[in-house]
Each structure stands twice: as C-alpha cells, then as structure tokens.
Design a protein around this motif. Structure first.
Motif, PDB file in Angstrom:
ATOM      1  N   VAL A 110     -14.539  -0.009 -10.134  1.00  0.00           N
ATOM      2  CA  VAL A 110     -13.619   0.926  -9.492  1.00  0.00           C
ATOM      3  C   VAL A 110     -12.584   0.151  -8.678  1.00  0.00           C
ATOM      4  N   GLU A 111     -13.038  -0.882  -7.954  1.00  0.00           N
ATOM      5  CA  GLU A 111     -12.100  -1.691  -7.166  1.00  0.00           C
ATOM      6  C   GLU A 111     -11.092  -2.389  -8.077  1.00  0.00           C
ATOM      7  N   GLY A 112     -11.571  -2.854  -9.232  1.00  0.00           N
ATOM      8  CA  GLY A 112     -10.680  -3.527 -10.172  1.00  0.00           C
ATOM      9  C   GLY A 112      -9.615  -2.590 -10.708  1.00  0.00           C
ATOM     10  N   MET A 113     -10.024  -1.382 -11.106  1.00  0.00           N
ATOM     11  CA  MET A 113      -9.047  -0.423 -11.621  1.00  0.00           C
ATOM     12  C   MET A 113      -8.065  -0.013 -10.541  1.00  0.00           C
ATOM     13  N   ASN A 114      -8.571   0.234  -9.336  1.00  0.00           N
ATOM     14  CA  ASN A 114      -7.687   0.689  -8.249  1.00  0.00           C
ATOM     15  C   ASN A 114      -6.670  -0.367  -7.847  1.00  0.00           C
ATOM     16  N   SER A 115      -6.981  -1.636  -8.053  1.00  0.00           N
ATOM     17  CA  SER A 115      -6.039  -2.689  -7.670  1.00  0.00           C
ATOM     18  C   SER A 115      -4.990  -2.948  -8.738  1.00  0.00           C
ATOM     19  N   VAL A 116      -5.130  -2.239  -9.868  1.00  0.00           N
ATOM     20  CA  VAL A 116      -4.175  -2.404 -10.955  1.00  0.00           C
ATOM     21  C   VAL A 116      -3.369  -1.133 -11.188  1.00  0.00           C
ATOM     22  N   CYS A 117      -4.037   0.025 -11.139  1.00  0.00           N
ATOM     23  CA  CYS A 117      -3.397   1.272 -11.552  1.00  0.00           C
ATOM     24  C   CYS A 117      -2.413   1.784 -10.501  1.00  0.00           C
ATOM     25  N   SER A 118      -1.705   2.851 -10.859  1.00  0.00           N
ATOM     26  CA  SER A 118      -0.712   3.417  -9.945  1.00  0.00           C
ATOM     27  C   SER A 118      -0.787   4.935  -9.876  1.00  0.00           C
ATOM     28  N   SER A 119      -1.868   5.533 -10.400  1.00  0.00           N
ATOM     29  CA  SER A 119      -2.012   6.989 -10.349  1.00  0.00           C
ATOM     30  C   SER A 119      -2.824   7.371  -9.129  1.00  0.00           C
ATOM     31  N   VAL A 120      -3.291   8.603  -9.096  1.00  0.00           N
ATOM     32  CA  VAL A 120      -4.014   9.115  -7.938  1.00  0.00           C
ATOM     33  C   VAL A 120      -5.267   8.272  -7.666  1.00  0.00           C
ATOM     34  N   GLY A 121      -5.472   7.953  -6.400  1.00  0.00           N
ATOM     35  CA  GLY A 121      -6.640   7.185  -6.002  1.00  0.00           C
ATOM     36  C   GLY A 121      -6.455   5.681  -6.062  1.00  0.00           C
ATOM     37  N   ASN A 126      -4.703   1.898  -5.239  1.00  0.00           N
ATOM     38  CA  ASN A 126      -4.195   1.238  -4.036  1.00  0.00           C
ATOM     39  C   ASN A 126      -2.675   1.356  -3.988  1.00  0.00           C
ATOM     40  N   GLN A 127      -2.188   1.525  -2.767  1.00  0.00           N
ATOM     41  CA  GLN A 127      -0.739   1.668  -2.625  1.00  0.00           C
ATOM     42  C   GLN A 127       0.006   0.374  -2.925  1.00  0.00           C
ATOM     43  N   PHE A 128      -0.714  -0.733  -2.899  1.00  0.00           N
ATOM     44  CA  PHE A 128      -0.085  -2.015  -3.216  1.00  0.00           C
ATOM     45  C   PHE A 128      -0.793  -2.661  -4.405  1.00  0.00           C
ATOM     46  N   SER A 129      -1.109  -1.830  -5.385  1.00  0.00           N
ATOM     47  CA  SER A 129      -1.738  -2.339  -6.602  1.00  0.00           C
ATOM     48  C   SER A 129      -0.716  -3.129  -7.419  1.00  0.00           C
ATOM     49  N   MET A 130      -1.197  -3.682  -8.492  1.00  0.00           N
ATOM     50  CA  MET A 130      -0.332  -4.513  -9.335  1.00  0.00           C
ATOM     51  C   MET A 130       0.868  -3.729  -9.858  1.00  0.00           C
ATOM     52  N   THR A 131       0.616  -2.621 -10.533  1.00  0.00           N
ATOM     53  CA  THR A 131       1.717  -1.864 -11.113  1.00  0.00           C
ATOM     54  C   THR A 131       2.576  -1.211 -10.037  1.00  0.00           C
ATOM     55  N   GLN A 132       1.971  -0.897  -8.889  1.00  0.00           N
ATOM     56  CA  GLN A 132       2.750  -0.295  -7.822  1.00  0.00           C
ATOM     57  C   GLN A 132       3.741  -1.304  -7.236  1.00  0.00           C
ATOM     58  N   LYS A 133       3.312  -2.547  -7.110  1.00  0.00           N
ATOM     59  CA  LYS A 133       4.224  -3.576  -6.601  1.00  0.00           C
ATOM     60  C   LYS A 133       5.393  -3.797  -7.555  1.00  0.00           C
ATOM     61  N   ILE A 134       5.111  -3.726  -8.840  1.00  0.00           N
ATOM     62  CA  ILE A 134       6.202  -3.862  -9.808  1.00  0.00           C
ATOM     63  C   ILE A 134       7.162  -2.689  -9.684  1.00  0.00           C
ATOM     64  N   ARG A 135       6.598  -1.504  -9.438  1.00  0.00           N
ATOM     65  CA  ARG A 135       7.465  -0.331  -9.247  1.00  0.00           C
ATOM     66  C   ARG A 135       8.318  -0.473  -7.993  1.00  0.00           C
ATOM     67  N   TYR A 136       7.731  -1.003  -6.924  1.00  0.00           N
ATOM     68  CA  TYR A 136       8.521  -1.246  -5.711  1.00  0.00           C
ATOM     69  C   TYR A 136       9.699  -2.177  -6.015  1.00  0.00           C
TER      70      TYR A 136
END
Length: 1325
Positions: A931-942, A944-954
């Motif tokens: 769960v921690e691994g998925m949350n640190s990569v994904c960008s949907s609900v649940g 991390n706000q600074f996950s991998m894909t979220q940082k790319i979106r920023y």
C-alpha cells in the motif's frame, strides 16, 4: 412516418397538459424497452415508461439496490421512497459504470455525477424536477405502453456548477489528459462548462444516453420559463476536496486543485552576472585589460627610468667592450668567463649538443643507405597497414558521441534492455500553402474556420498516399520471404500477431478509420427544428476535440478511434494551429511507427529496408507534379544516411584540398636559380614524398588501432590527415629549406651534410612532434568516444610522421640531392643539363624579405608597443566573448545544405505542438505491491500528495521552467481504477471451467457476477500483495474497449517488466516535453528532468523495504546526444589543459630546463586557444565535441607556429633580444610561414565549397581561424614578446663559440707562423 410524428407530438402535448408537478409523485416508472428513436447506440437505449403516480416505498432488495446505486437518496430503511424499480436501478448502474471508469479516481466527482442521474431517474419528487416532453408508444414483452424518450430536467446552477467543478480536473492517467474532455463532446476540456457537460450527457447522439434530456440550469430565484410546480433541484454538490457521504476519501491533488497543498512558486531564475550595473564578464574583461595595459606601461616606465639612471655608465661600459641597447640588453662581444655560465645554460647546451650529435649520426646513416631505408620503412608501414582489413568505421551517432560508461548511455542501455529500443519514427509533415480557406456553418458547432489545407480533396489525397505507404512490399533476404509493414510495425494492441490494420499509423484519415466511404458520408440532421446536411467536417470537428470518443454526436454515428484501436490525439494529426482552432491547421502530420531492434537482430535490417522503400515512395510523390502538397519528411534512418551521404560527397573536396596542398609544397620547395635548371631544382618528388610520408603515417596509425580493435570514424578520416599534413609539412619545409640554405663544407660528403643539417633542425622537429603526440595521447583521456579515438589516432600518426620524416624522408632527400648534384631532371632522370648549380646557397624570396623588411618593421620600437597593446586587447576581448560562447550542436548542422532533413527540422519546429515523450523509469528495488509503495507512486484518491506522478504533475504547472508539458501516464493509477468495483473492468467468472479466473468486461454479466475487489468503505481501493500479483498480468493483457477503457494492453503491457518470480524489476511512466527547438533547450530539459527524477528517487527511497540503490531516471531518445553538453565545458577545459601541459614540459626539457622559454611558449599557445574561442562566438560557431576536437588540434598546430620560433630565439647568440628576435623571425619565421600557414590556408579555403555544414563551420571556419590566429601570434606577437621578455643569451653557447673561435684563431696563427717560418727559410736559402 407522418402519422407517427403527429402521434408523438400529440402525446407530448397531452403529457405536458395532464401532468401535475407536485411533491411525492413520479413522472415515469419501470422500463419500456429500447428507444425506437435512437439508432446506432453503443449500449442498449432502455427508456422508462410514462407513469404519473406516487413514489414507491422501498423495502428489502429494492431498498438495498437503491442504497448501493444512489446512496444520496437513502432516508433510512422503511423511510425511503423512490420512482424507479430494481430493473431501472440496474440499468442506471450499468450506465454509470461506463462513466465511473474514468471518474472513479475522484470519489466526490463520481458521487456528484451519480447524484444528478439518480435524482432525475429515482427521486421521490421526480415531477418537481422532470418535465416529460416527448413520449412514444413502445411494445415491450408483448405489452404496448407509452415510453418517455425526452424530458426536461431542472437543476439549480449552483448544484450543476459544483458538480462540474468537482470533475473538471479529473485526469485520465493513460493519456495525461482530462476525463471531462471525453464527456463534453466538441468542446473538449478547455471550452467545457457545466451546461455543455450536461448537454452532452443528455444527447442521444453521443451513443451512451438512452433518451434526450434537456438540462435547464437555473440560478436561484430565477423563475423565467419555469413550469408551474417545478422546483429546480438544489441539492448539495460535494467539493472535490470533501469526503463522500459513504466515507470515500477526498480526491487527490492530481484530480482536484483544492486538495493540493500550498506550493511555493519555483525560485526565480538566477540573475545574469552583473557588476556596477553592467555585464559582469564585460566589467572583469575591462578591468583585466586596464591592469594588463597598466602593467605593460609600468614596465616601459621602469625601463626608461633605469635607462636614465644608467646613462652615466654608458661610456665607461662601451670602453670595456660592452654596451647597452635600448632594452638594456648587452651588446658587443664580451668575453665570457666560464664561472659566469649557469647550470641551466650548461644543461641547455648539453641537451642541444647531445640531440644534435645523435641526430647528425642518424641522418648520415639514413642518407648513406637510402634505398634500404625506404624499403624497411615501406615494410613497416605495410605491416601496420594490414590491420586496415579489420577496420571498424563507427557511424552510429550514439557510439560516436556518448561514452559507454556515461550516465545517459547506461540509462539508454537499461531502457532498451528492458523495454526494447524507442520505436522508429517515419513521418511526413504536409502543407498546402496558397490554398484559400473557408468558413463552414455547422448545424451543431456553428461557424468554424477551415484552412485551405483541411479540405476533402486533400484528405482523400492524404489517405491515398497513406495507403500506398501501408502497401509497401519487398523481398527480405533476412526473412527469406516478401515483407510488409506488419512485419516490423509497432502494433500496441496486437503486438504478437499484427495485421496491417493493427499497425500504429497516426494521421487525420484515422478519424475516419481510413475509409473513403466514411469521408464521403453525409446525412440530413435536424437539431432544434433546423434541418441541415452534416458531413465529414462535422465529424472532424467533433473528433479533433474529443479523440477518445467511440461515436460522434452527429447522425453519421461514426467513431473517432483509429483503425488500430487507439485514439489519435490532435497534436499527432495536425499542426500549425492557433488558439486551439484545430480545423484551421496549416499542416497534416502522418506518422508510421516501427518497432526498433538491436542492430544484430535480423528484423533491424528489415526495418531499414522498409524505411528505404518508404523514402522512395515519398520522394517519388514529391517529384510528382500532380501532388498538391508541399511537405517535409524523414525516416528513422535518415539522420545517419544523410551524414554518411554528405561525407561521401565531400570526400572529393578533401581530395582537392590535399591536392592543392601537394601542388603548393612541390612548387614552394623548389630553388629555381635559373630557367634552365627549373626541372633540376624543382622538388616535385620531394613534395610527393612528403605527402606520402603523411599518408603512410595515417595509414599506419589506423592500421595499428584496427589491429587492437579501436574503431575509427569519419571524423578521423577527415581531420587526422589534415592535422598530420599541417605538422608534417612544417617539418619538411624546415628541413628542406635549411638544407637549401646550407653550404657543404670542405671534404664533407652529401650524406654528411644531410646528417649535419638534420642535427640542426631535428631537435626542433622533435620538440613539436613530441609535444603534439603527448598532447594527443593525454587528450585520449576524454570520455567522449569520438574525441578519444581521434586523439589516439592523431597521437600515433604524428609520432609515426616524425619517425618516417627522420628515416624515409631523409633517404628520399638524399636520393633527390644526388640527382640534383648530377644535374639530372626530375621525372626525367636520364636527362641532364649543362648549367651547374650555383655555389651560393639559395635563400629564396621569403627569407630575404623577412630579414630586410618584415623583421625590422615588426621589431621597431613603436610597432612593438602597438603589437603588445593590440594583442592584449584581443586577449581580454576574447575572454569576454569566450564566456558567452553557446554550447551545443543543433541537429540541423549535421545535415548538408539542400538535405531534405533540413526542411523536416524546419517544419518540425514550426508546426509541431508538443515535444518528445520522456519516460520516468524505475529500476529494481521498489515494492509496488505494498500500500505504501502504491501510494508513493499513484496520484488518485488516497495517494501521497507528493507521490511520483504527482510531482511530475506539479512540474507541468511551470512548463517553461520544467520543460514538461503533459503529466505522466501511470499504470499504477489505471490498475487501481481497473480493480475498482465501481467499474466493470475486473470481474471473475462464477461458473464453468474458468470459474474464479479473470473475466473481461465484454463478457455477459450473467457469467461474471463477482468483482475482483470488495467495495472499500472509504472509497480507496488498494489490493493486497497477493491480489496485486494475481491481477496485474490480467490488467496488462486486458484490451481497452467501451465497456472498460482502463485495460492495460497497448498502454502499459510493455511498461512493466517482471522477473520469473513476478517481482517488478523495471517500469516506466511516460510524460511529454514541451516543443524543444535547439540544443540549449534539449540540454536544459535533460537537466531539469534529472533534477525532478532525483527528487522523486530520494522520496521513494524513504518507503520501507526500498533498496538503497533504487533509482528513478528520465529517458528520452535525445538525452544520449545532449548529455555531453552538461559537462563539455569542464571536460573541454580539462582536455585542453592536458594538451597544454606537455607543450610546456617538453619545451622546458628539450631546451635544457629553460623555464622562461617554456612559459612564453605556453602563454602564446593559451592566447591562441582563447582568441579562437572568442572568434567562435563572433562567427556563430557553437562549442561542442566537434569544436573540442578542433581546439585540441589548435593546440597542436599552435605548437608548430610557436615552438620553432621559441627554440630558434633561445639558441641564438646575438647579444640583444631584438637582434635574436629578428634572427628567429627571419630564419625560422619564414620556414614556419611557408610550411604551416601557407600549407594550411589553400587546403582550408577549398573546404569552403563542401556541402556539409559541419565541414563548412567546424573545418573551414574554425581551421581558418586557428591558422590565421596561429600565424598572427607566432609571426607577430611572439617575436615582440620575446624581444621584451625573452630569456637572455645562453652564455654556455656563447662561451663555446668564443672557445671555438679562439681555437680557430690559434690554429690560424700557428699556420701563419709555420707559413712565415717556411717563407723565411726559403728567403734565407
């Protein structure tokens, strides 16, 4: 038909007049079968029955179903009423499932979307919200009833706007675009509004709505046109940053801007370096200029001050046999006491004497046995050259310019090893300038601008060209059969057994599935009482704005998807548009994507063959006068082909250049004492021999390195002979001119004279050759393969050239001297002339000119001051310019003038709207299944706000800083959405042999009743580790379709690599760069992408269980070429400094530890290099690997211009610096001018006619600059510098001369005494 229309109208009026809109009543209830007015729907259009009645009380399964589908209507068990039965709820659930597949990643958006349709379908107060407008009689299950086929829905604008705001930023991870773009029809995401969003949902032409719904959005207290009893629904729409009523988590920042944490803006760009309000580098250069001028003026002031102080001692000094010149240098012939000789002077003399003696013996030996020497030399060269049979010529740009151990190369190898190489692109960009556009008044879309390009006849012509290319067929020796596009094409949705229609071809005709019938299709359509014809233009407008649609909203009912099953995004089909006016585009783009293969794969050759046929067809079409397109094109092989082609075409230019140099050498080496002896004194064969010596040294060098497996390149073939010729010609001129100016001594044989002359000049030749050779060997420490191999080849070639010059060329000169002594004609050896060779040595024209005119003028008191000031200014100006030199090499420069690739690059920069794709690649060591691994990569609900894909979106929020335009797709997000029980993507068979296995979405629900995952209470779907590993292969192999758009086949099946144990060892996430137009932007994009990847890596390593060596890196096909520019300045400085070091060390050693001469030698060479880089800035020559090769060459050529002069000055025994500078300028300067400057210049000027821009810029321009600056510094600046700051006369040499003169005087005195005694005796007798 007329009767049916009248009946429908009558029923509509009847419905409107009889229905009373009041609390607790339904407008319709139950299902009445298919809507007879809708055809071509993508799902069965089941419509409700007209039924004005009270809302039903819900209990049992009915209540549970409502609570599951429409939880917002739940008032509690026993208290809930609704206007829909279980069948309606099931149909509504199926309909919502299609939309939830793209909206479920944002739970509040999905609930708001469901909320609206639940209210209109099931609300217990349905008649207060819905006004039925059209009914029709339908027979369903043998029962005839009135069915509702259209109604009005009254919604408050606050609810509608709130729901729209919660959904407008929801992303589709596979494309990086917005989900709303697929749900707003022709408007796309940018022009979509709440009203347009609802209008699309209620339009049966979209293929999904079962009946027409006219959504009326009304502001609060606005009763305009509101039927009596209607109360617009004003429920509360959840904000995307709120939890749902069922406990679902708030949407992520990727899908909801309100959920984003406060993000500080990026730091401001660093200000340009400034001092005192001006350019800082300019200020520093000016300060340096002032300091150097002041220092020089101070030197002159001190000189004049000392001159005035020492004026009183002049007469006394003169009487002692000594005097002072204007520089306080001693003049006259003072008697040197052995005690005055320093150790350094003795060392210098000993070194010179030793080398001269050894070279004299060697030269005499070589001249004595010329034929034997030539034979042995030829054998050695042949032995070395035999290695050429194993030569490997590197033409792959990656192999040339990217070091195997460089980061970009290792990352490329990792990517290609795990994901296969980046697919091969074959592309056309077509325009039709001069064609007049038109305005099309569309029934559905209003007035639209169509450019002259976007016309039916050109689209059909484009389709015909596309079909012709798709039909390419040829015989393949590697496959032993006829091959076609399907053998090598990139087929994302059917990679294992591709057909021609599975091949990824992106073009505008794909919006019509490459069907001529679809392009010609047209139909009359009625909208809002207006009937007009709709045709290809209406379909195109819709598809350009909604490329993911399976059905347009016109009555044509055609899909927008390409025939290979994937969408064609507008930026891949058209270009050159402004303000998103896609139909006003100026260019069509057609792209054929092929699989890429490693070079030893048989299919690699097949792909090359297909590309060859592709180029033939395109070039034939371009030459066809009937073609209506003006276009540019390229194949994947084009870049390498054009480089190789231009190199082959420019070989004659190089041959002419060498021929010009040869003619000059042959003519310039002649003595020409009289016309009768013209053929005797000419040096045609000697010049030819010198050229052959250069050629043999290059062949020997290439052969040796081929023996040991070091590959060569076209750069080596072009540059090394040129460099060795420059070096070799100089030595030849020095040797031959010194021989011609020498007088054979009494009782001295020809061989001894040649040996003695060689002893005089060979130390100077050794000084230059050894300096250059060591310089190049050290340059081989470069990490760039092209620079490294060039340095190695050049180092050995220069060394071999020197060896052959003191062996084979000495032998050749000996043979020529014997011919000349015998007065035999050159080429006609049997013919002799009667005119004898003059006894006076030949000085030619240049030596007297430089002795009588040039040297005195140059070393005049005022001229010297002007020269120093001018060159100080040049140095400071060049330092300023050097700090502003552009780093990089635009790919256009690699192409020859007139190449079709130049047109392609121009079109690419002008018309393409998006840059190259960039992959963020993960290595082994990260556990995605937790769960921690998925949350640190994904960008949907649940997530991390600074996950991998979220940082790319920023990063995409600041594309001008990050160079990232479109966020990365994410297989993790789509996998989670695919597993979500709210969609029908992941189900399990519940019967039969496949019971418990994965069931695709296109299989009947009766066979697959079980979801893969239970419904989570908080709306956050996360599989367990076991579920993750179980369903991931099913996801990656699931083909996306209308029922489940989240399938991973095509988008992700090659993006996830697992080992035999199922562990993920590599994945990639694809984003897009902004359009990049030059090497500076490509380099900056690489740097920013690496910074972003490093930041992601650091955060992901903090996840428990992550390997400490886990890494995320960015990769795109261009990085391997542009990485060098991140470090090329540092590496260039390192290489040039390494080259400068041996010039100083060797000069000092061979001049007997003469540090001052070494320093002045080094200073002049540094000034030449600095000035060269400065002129590069002025002449728009960028600094890159090719320029670095030339700068390394510049050091070598500078040694030729400088070192000979320095040594000649250091060994001169004239008493003043000015006299020694004059002597060196006249004697050695004339040889350097004739041997280096005039040898290089004619050959360089010929290169101006080369077709290749690389040769014109980096060989003609740069070598011209190097030669001119070398000549200016060596023949103008250096003599003046030596006249001011050169070392004093070598007293050891002077002492030896005096001792020799004394001995000769004593000998003469003794002989005179003997003669006198003999005379006296004879007289006495």
């Amino acid at each position: 038909m007329l009767y049916a229309a009248v009946l429908v109208t009558f029923l509509a009026c009847l419905v409107s007049s009889d229905v009373e809109h009041r609390l607790g009543y339904c407008a319709f209830y139950d299902e009445c079968g298919r809507n007879p007015t809708v055809g071509g729907s993508l799902i069965p259009p089941i419509v409700p029955c007209l039924n004005y009645s009270k809302a039903r009380h819900l209990t049992g399964e009915h209540y549970k179903k409502l609570k599951e589908v429409c939880p917002m209507l739940d008032q509690g068990e026993g208290k809930t009423y609704a206007c829909c039965n279980i069948q309606q709820l099931s149909s509504l659930e199926r309909s919502l499932t299609l939309s939830k597949a793209v909206l479920v990643r944002c739970p509040s958006c999905a609930e708001n979307f469901a909320h609206l349709h639940c209210v209109t379908t099931c609300s217990p107060n349905q008649t207060q919200v819905v006004n039925v407008t059209t009914v029709t009689n339908v027979t369903y299950l043998n029962r005839s009833r009135d069915a509702v086929v259209a109604y009005q829905a009254y919604i408050s604008s606050s609810f509608a706007e709130g729901a729209f705001q919660s959904c407008k930023n929801v992303r589709i991870p596979a494309t990086g675009g917005f989900a709303i773009a697929t749900m707003c029809g022709r408007y796309g995401s940018k022009l979509c509004t709440a009203q347009r969003w609802y209008d699309f949902q209620g339009d049966t032409s979209n293929g999904l709505a079962p009946l027409d719904i006219d959504f009326r959005l009304l502001k609060e207290n606005d009763t305009t046109g509101l039927p009596e009893g209607i109360v617009p629904y004003n429920g509360r729409a959840l904000g995307c940053n709120e939890m749902t009523t069922t406990g679902g988590e708030a949407c992520s920042c990727q899908d909801c801007l309100d959920s984003c944490p406060p993000m500080p803006p990026p730091p401001p760009l660093p200000e340009p370096f400034r001092l005192l309000g001006a350019d800082g580098f300019f200020v520093i250069s000016m300060i340096s200029l002032c300091l150097l001028i002041c220092a020089f003026v101070l030197y002159l002031f001190v000189y004049y001050f000392m001159k005035s102080q020492n004026g009183r001692d002049k007469e006394k000094t003169r009487r002692k046999g000594k005097s002072k010149d204007e520089n306080s240098n001693e003049v006259g012939q003072p008697v040197i006491n052995p005690s005055e000789v320093s150790c350094a002077d003795e060392t210098s003399l000993a070194a010179q004497a030793f080398m001269s003696k050894q070279f004299q013996r060697w030269g005499t030996l070589m001249a004595s046995y010329p034929l034997t020497v030539l034979l042995v030399a030829a054998i050695i060269v042949v032995v070395f050259s035999v290695g050429l049979k194993s030569i490997k010529l590197t033409t792959d740009p990656v192999e040339l310019w990217s070091a195997p151990n460089s980061r970009a190369r290792q990352e490329k190898d990792f990517h290609d090893r795990h994901f296969t190489p980046f697919f091969r692109t074959n592309q056309l960009i077509l325009t039709a300038p001069g064609r007049k556009g038109h305005i099309y008044d569309s029934l559905l879309f209003g007035k639209q601008n169509f450019s002259g390009l976007v016309s039916k006849d050109l689209i059909i012509e484009l389709l015909n060209l596309q079909r012709k290319i798709q039909d390419i067929e040829f015989w393949s020796e590697d496959l032993n059969r006829r091959a076609t596009l399907k053998d090598v094409c990139y087929a994302p949705l059917n990679p294992s057994n591709a057909s021609l229609t599975d091949c990824a071809v992106n073009s505008l005709p794909q919006y019509f599935q490459n069907s001529l019938d679809n392009i010609n299709a047209k139909v009359n359509m009625t909208e809002l009482g207006v009937t007009k014809e709709v045709d290809w233009r209406d379909h195109l407008i819709y598809c350009l704005n909604s490329p993911l649609s399976f059905k347009d909203i016109t009555d044509l009912g055609m899909s927008c998807m390409a025939d290979y099953g994937a969408p064609v995004f507008p930026f891949l089909a058209v270009g050159g548009y402004k303000n998103d006016e896609l139909t006003n585009s100026e260019a069509f783009i057609m792209t054929f994507s092929l699989n890429n293969y490693i070079r030893n794969d048989p299919k690699f050759k097949v792909a090359l063959q297909w590309e060859t046929e592709f180029l033939k067809i395109v070039q034939d079409y371009q030459s066809d006068p009937a073609a209506n397109f003006t276009f540019a094109y390229m194949a994947e092989r084009s870049l390498e082909d054009e480089i190789n082609r231009t190199t082959a075409e420019d070989i004659p230019i190089f041959m002419i250049s060498y021929a010009v140099i040869f003619v000059y050498i042959a003519v310039a080496l002649g003595e020409y004492s009289s016309c009768k002896r013209l053929l005797v004194d000419s040096k045609f064969l000697v010049g030819l021999g010198g050229i052959l010596v250069v050629g043999c040294s290059v062949l020997a060098s290439m052969g040796f390195y081929s023996w040991i497996g070091i590959p060569s390149s076209l750069v080596i073939l072009q540059v090394v002979p040129f460099l060795v010729l420059a070096v070799g010609a100089d030595n030849i001129f020095i040797f031959v001119l010194e021989y011609q100016r020498d007088v054979r001594r009494n009782e001295e044989t020809r061989q001894q004279q040649i040996g003695r002359v060689l002893g005089q000049v060979a130390p100077s030749m050794l000084l230059c050759s050894l300096s250059e050779s060591v310089c190049f060997f050290l340059g081989a420490l470069s990490t760039m393969p092209a620079v490294k191999s060039f340095a190695l080849y050049a180092a050995l070639a220069v060394l071999m050239d020197f060896v052959l010059q003191i062996t084979a060329f000495v032998a050749l000169l000996s043979l020529d001297a014997r011919r000349q002594d015998n007065n035999r004609c050159e080429l006609l050896c049997c013919v002799t002339v009667s005119t004898h060779r003059p006894k006076k040595p030949s000085e030619g024209f240049l030596l007297p000119f430089m002795r009588k005119y040039y040297a005195p003028v140059l070393l005049n008191h005022f001229t010297r001051i002007i020269v120093m000031l001018v060159f100080i200014f040049m140095l400071c100006a060049s330092i300023f310019l050097m700090l502003h030199v552009k780093v990089g090499l635009d790919q256009e420069l690699a192409m020859p003038k007139g190449s079709y690739m130049l047109d392609y690059f121009q079109y690419l920069n002008k018309y393409f709207e998006v840059g190259v794709p960039v992959y963020f690649v993960t290595k082994k060591g990260f556990n995605f299944s937790t769960v921690e691994g998925m949350n640190s990569v994904c960008s949907s609900v649940g997530c991390n706000q600074f996950s991998m894909t979220q940082k790319i979106r920023y990063a995409t929020d600041y594309p001008e800083r990050s160079y990232v335009a479109i966020p990365a797709n994410s297989w993790v997000d789509d996998f989670i959405d695919w597993l979500n029980p709210g969609s029908k993507c992941c189900r399990l068979y519940t019967s039969g042999d496949k019971n418990g296995t994965f069931c695709p979405a296109n299989i009947s629900a009766l066979l697959c009743r079980k979801k893969c995952m239970p419904i989570p209470s908080d709306g956050v779907v996360r599989p367990s580790m076991e579920q993750f590993n179980r369903f991931l292969p099913d996801f990656l192999g699931n083909r996306p379709d209308l029922q489940c758009s989240k399938g991973g086949l095509g988008a992700y099946d090659t993006a996830v690599v697992r080992d035999e144990d199922g562990e993920i060892i590599a994945t990639r996430f694809m984003a897009y760069h902004i359009p990049l137009t030059n090497s500076q932007e490509f380099t900056a994009a690489l740097q920013k992408a690496r910074e972003l990847a490093h930041d992601i890596t650091e955060d992901m390593r903090k996840i428990p269980g992550t390997s400490p060596d886990f890494e995320v890196f960015p990769y795109t096909i261009t990085y391997v070429f542009y990485e060098q520019y991140l470090t090329i300045v540092k590496e260039g400085l390192f290489n040039i400094c390494l080259c400068l070091l041996p010039t100083f060390v060797v000069c000092c050693l061979l001049l007997g530890m003469d540090l001052l001469s070494g320093l002045l030698n080094l200073l002049t060479i540094i000034m030449i290099v600095v000035d060269t880089v400065g002129v590069m800035t002025l002449w728009s020559i960028d600094f890159n690997a090719v320029a670095l090769i030339n700068l390394v060459t510049a050091v070598g050529i500078s040694v030729e211009f400088v070192s000979h002069m320095t040594r000649s000055f250091a060994l001169s025994t004239k008493m003043t610096r000015i006299e020694r500078a004059k002597e060196a300028t006249a004697s050695m300067g004339s040889a350097v001018f004739a041997g280096v400057a005039m040898t290089n210049l004619p050959g360089i000027l010929v290169l101006a006619f080369a077709k290749a821009q690389l040769i014109q810029i980096f060989f003609f321009r740069l070598n011209l600059v190097i030669t001119l600056l070398g000549m200016a510094h060596g023949l103008v600046f250096l003599p003046v510098l030596l006249s001011y700051f050169g070392p004093g006369v070598n007293k050891a040499v002077l002492l030896r001369q005096q001792q020799t003169a004394k001995q000769e005087q004593e000998t003469r005195n003794k002989m005179r005494e003997v003669y006198d005694n003999i005379t006296l005796t004879e007289y006495e007798i």
